[in-house]
Design an enzyme around this catalytic site. Structure first.
Site, PDB file in Angstrom:
ATOM      1  N   SER A  98      33.446  48.475  43.858  1.00 27.48           N
ATOM      2  CA  SER A  98      32.237  48.001  44.331  1.00 27.48           C
ATOM      3  C   SER A  98      32.322  46.243  43.988  1.00 27.48           C
ATOM      4  CB  SER A  98      31.232  48.379  43.262  1.00 27.48           C
ATOM      5  OG  SER A  98      31.423  48.148  41.852  1.00 27.48           O
ATOM      6  N   SER A 143      36.937  50.010  40.714  1.00 27.83           N
ATOM      7  CA  SER A 143      36.148  48.881  41.392  1.00 27.83           C
ATOM      8  C   SER A 143      36.597  47.311  41.416  1.00 27.83           C
ATOM      9  CB  SER A 143      34.654  48.926  41.049  1.00 27.83           C
ATOM     10  OG  SER A 143      34.050  50.042  41.466  1.00 27.83           O
ATOM     11  N   LYS A 183      30.367  38.595  39.863  1.00 30.30           N
ATOM     12  CA  LYS A 183      29.828  39.936  40.371  1.00 30.30           C
ATOM     13  C   LYS A 183      28.447  40.220  39.829  1.00 30.30           C
ATOM     14  CE  LYS A 183      30.631  44.841  40.778  1.00 30.30           C
ATOM     15  NZ  LYS A 183      31.580  46.117  40.318  1.00 30.30           N
TER      16      LYS A 183
END
Length: 466
Positions: free
Chosen positions: A155, A179, A80
């Site tokens: 996210s 997330s 990420k």
């Protein structure tokens, strides 16, 4: 091995160790798949093809000599893009940090490398892990492989979408209010938010210091347990890091089943506090019925209301995020996406008294969840109250983010895992969440694996071509 892209991390590592698989062959196969499908899904901000192939060649040569680096030798991973990888930009999906080059690996990345993992590249996220799927940023938002018109959850959106699409067998995500677990719920994968402090956050761009977690994201429970075993450990340079009270082998009890375990079903979350879609409710009932049939006792338990958890979460998250972003928001407001700017600006209106009161309420909530976990071994509850909504409907996305039961366990810091139950009538994933005692991820994985084995959720793959 004809479908290399659906192989688990565990199977890949075993095949490479036995010299039955070439890491180079695997990486080439995944890069080919990424080249074909990523333009439809926007999973990657940056693919590191040459570096990944170089790492794969080195891993293959080491395996040929019998020199395995660790449990993940030759296993590809996606990162990420709020997590530092040495020499690569950590953009946080934002114009603000578009050219920020990481000087060193984040601790979690360094641990994956030390265990032999191969980094494929940096993955899409929401801007600064808060902005939501936005179309006014330097990169487009990731899309859901089950239906690209739908939101993949955030996210850690690229991590969840890429796993479901077969781009890599494991990925790193972060979880401040759900997330890791939101993409797990939306994309039919497994995502764990470990106990607060179990995994170092050093080298990860913060959103809210006392809520942030780094967590493993995979397609199977076993892979998740194996990955967390590599990531877990105390880091004296991370102020939030906590030494676990005991060393844990998360794989040891994975197949022990649930007979004799006590499971607390938090029904009021989805029945009263935020009434869930009927298909979500039916999926949760099926999980409870199955675990009871497997030998667990399932009883109803009550925690603070979701609305109370949400109020405490908002006050803490908005205050801490404002402390991080206030200078940039004053100096470069136009460089943020509209949605990110609006969400971060809310912190400017939080007072010290709001923050202190929220922290005091937080202590009481921790006490109440701890009391429940003295009566049961694991909690069972909803993760998302609905299947993933369309990605191009801002009002639906706002509603989707509110209708969830993930943030309570960022407030309390307990470990929580989200995974699929079944698919909806429209072919979108539905989900369940399991929550454990502090540092008892082993039992969390044990229950999750029992459900996965009974329901074959690890066989769920989206109908993507190629």
């Amino acid at each position: 091995m004809s479908e290399l892209h659906w192989m688990t991390a565990k199977a890949v590592a075993a095949a490479i160790a036995k010299r039955e698989m070439s890491p180079v062959e695997l990486v080439n196969a995944l890069l080919d798949r990424i080249e074909r499908l990523n333009p439809r899904l926007n999973v990657f901000i940056r693919v590191e093809a040459e570096a990944a192939l170089e790492e794969a060649r080195a891993a293959e040569a080491e395996a040929a000599r019998g020199q395995l680096r660790g449990a993940l030798h030759g296993v590809p991973v996606g990162i990420k893009d709020i997590i530092d990888v040495s020499g690569l930009p950590t953009t946080c999906h934002s114009k603000i940090l578009e050219n920020k080059i990481a000087r060193a690996d984040a601790v979690c990345v360094a641990k994956l490398r030390a265990a032999g993992a191969i980094i494929l590249g940096k993955l899409s996220t929401h801007e600064f892990a808060i902005g939501g799927p936005s179309f006014d940023l330097p990169w487009p938002p990731a899309r859901n492989p089950w239906n690209r018109d739908h939101h993949p959850g955030g996210s850690s959106s690229g991590s969840g979408s890429g796993l479901a699409a077969g781009f890599f067998p494991m990925a790193l995500g972060t979880d401040t209010g759900g997330s890791v677990r939101n993409p797990a719920s939306a994309c039919a994968i497994v995502g764990t938010k470990p106990t607060y402090g179990l995994v170092s956050r050093r080298g990860v761009f913060p959103l809210a210091f006392t809520l942030d977690h780094v967590g493993p994201m995979t397609r199977t429970v076993a892979d998740n347990a194996m990955m967390l075993g590599v990531l877990a450990g105390h880091d004296s340079l991370d102020p939030g890091s906590a030494p676990p009270p005991r060393s844990a082998d998360y794989m040891k009890t994975l197949e022990h089943g649930v007979r004799g375990l006590r499971i607390g079903f938090v029904r009021h979350f989805h029945e009263i506090d935020v009434p869930a879609d009927p298909e979500v409710t039916a999926g949760l009932e099926r999980v409870a019925f199955t675990l009871r049939a497997e030998g667990a006792s399932v009883i109803d338990v009550r925690l603070p209301a979701l609305g109370d958890f949400a109020a405490v979460y908002r006050a803490i998250q908005q205050s801490e995020a404002w402390s991080i972003h206030s200078e940039w928001l004053k100096e470069r407001p136009g460089d943020y996406g509209r949605l990110t700017r609006r969400r971060l600006m809310a912190g400017a209106f939080m007072g010290a008294g709001d923050y202190v009161m929220a922290c005091r309420q937080r202590s009481q909530m921790i006490h109440e969840v701890e009391a429940a976990l003295r009566e049961v071994d694991i909690l069972l509850c909803a993760s998302a109250m609905d299947p993933a909504c369309r990605i191009d409907e801002p009002e639906a996305i706002e509603r989707n983010y509110v209708r969830q039961a993930r943030a309570p366990f960022n407030v309390t810091g307990h470990p929580a895992l989200a995974m699929p139950t079944v698919l909806s009538r429209d072919g979108l994933p539905l989900s369940v969440q399991f929550v454990g005692r502090y540092f008892d991820e082993a039992n969390l994985f044990r229950v999750a694996r029992a459900w996965e084995r009974a329901a074959c959720t690890d066989a769920l793959h989206p109908p993507l071509e190629g």
